[in-house]
Design a protein around this motif. Structure first.
Motif, PDB file in Angstrom:
ATOM      1  N   ASP A   1     -28.712  21.053   3.255  1.00  0.00           N
ATOM      2  CA  ASP A   1     -28.029  21.393   2.002  1.00  0.00           C
ATOM      3  C   ASP A   1     -27.096  20.284   1.533  1.00  0.00           C
TER       4      ASP A   1
ATOM      5  N   LEU B   1     -31.954  12.294   2.140  1.00  0.00           N
ATOM      6  CA  LEU B   1     -32.591  13.595   2.022  1.00  0.00           C
ATOM      7  C   LEU B   1     -33.966  13.591   2.683  1.00  0.00           C
TER       8      LEU B   1
ATOM      9  N   ARG C   1     -34.724  22.855   3.724  1.00  0.00           N
ATOM     10  CA  ARG C   1     -33.908  22.617   2.540  1.00  0.00           C
ATOM     11  C   ARG C   1     -32.526  23.252   2.701  1.00  0.00           C
TER      12      ARG C   1
ATOM     13  N   VAL D   1     -29.189  17.619  -0.067  1.00  0.00           N
ATOM     14  CA  VAL D   1     -29.773  18.137  -1.306  1.00  0.00           C
ATOM     15  C   VAL D   1     -28.727  18.121  -2.414  1.00  0.00           C
TER      16      VAL D   1
ATOM     17  N   THR E   1     -28.875  15.906  -5.810  1.00  0.00           N
ATOM     18  CA  THR E   1     -28.840  16.623  -7.090  1.00  0.00           C
ATOM     19  C   THR E   1     -27.692  16.122  -7.962  1.00  0.00           C
TER      20      THR E   1
END
Length: 107
Positions: free
Chosen positions: A33, A61, A29, A36, A40
């Motif tokens: 980044d 992802l 994760r 992610v 998000t």
């Protein structure tokens, strides 16, 4: 007899199948980044329609994470780190989270 070499350490089933993969997920994760953050951000902007609007970010992802999960070299790196933490815990009796919290903040 205490094992001092990483190759001599016997890992339990739960360590190999649960704890090391958990460490791999956390590290993957961090390594993914950028994906992610993109996923998000897309989810926050899309609200209820994120299932449809964020397919590309989700696929990116998943690809990044899966690449790390299936990498045997990455598994060995995490295994070595886990063994080091385990040996340090056996030596000191202090969990790694508490050892990291007790370190003074650098200025």
């Amino acid at each position: 007899m205490e094992a001092t070499n990483q190759e001599e350490v016997q890992l339990r089933h739960v360590e190999v199948d649960v704890l090391i993969p958990k460490m791999m997920r956390e590290k993957a994760r961090e390594l993914c980044d950028e994906q992610v953050q993109a996923f998000t951000h897309c989810c926050k902007d899309s609200g209820f329609f994120m299932v449809f609007k964020c397919r590309e970010e989700n696929a990116s992802l998943k690809d990044c994470l899966t690449k790390h999960y299936q990498d045997p070299v990455f598994f060995e790196e995490c295994k070595k780190e886990y063994i080091q933490e385990k040996l340090e815990f056996q030596r000191t009796g202090i969990p790694s989270k508490q050892r990291k919290q007790k370190l003074p903040a650098s200025m």
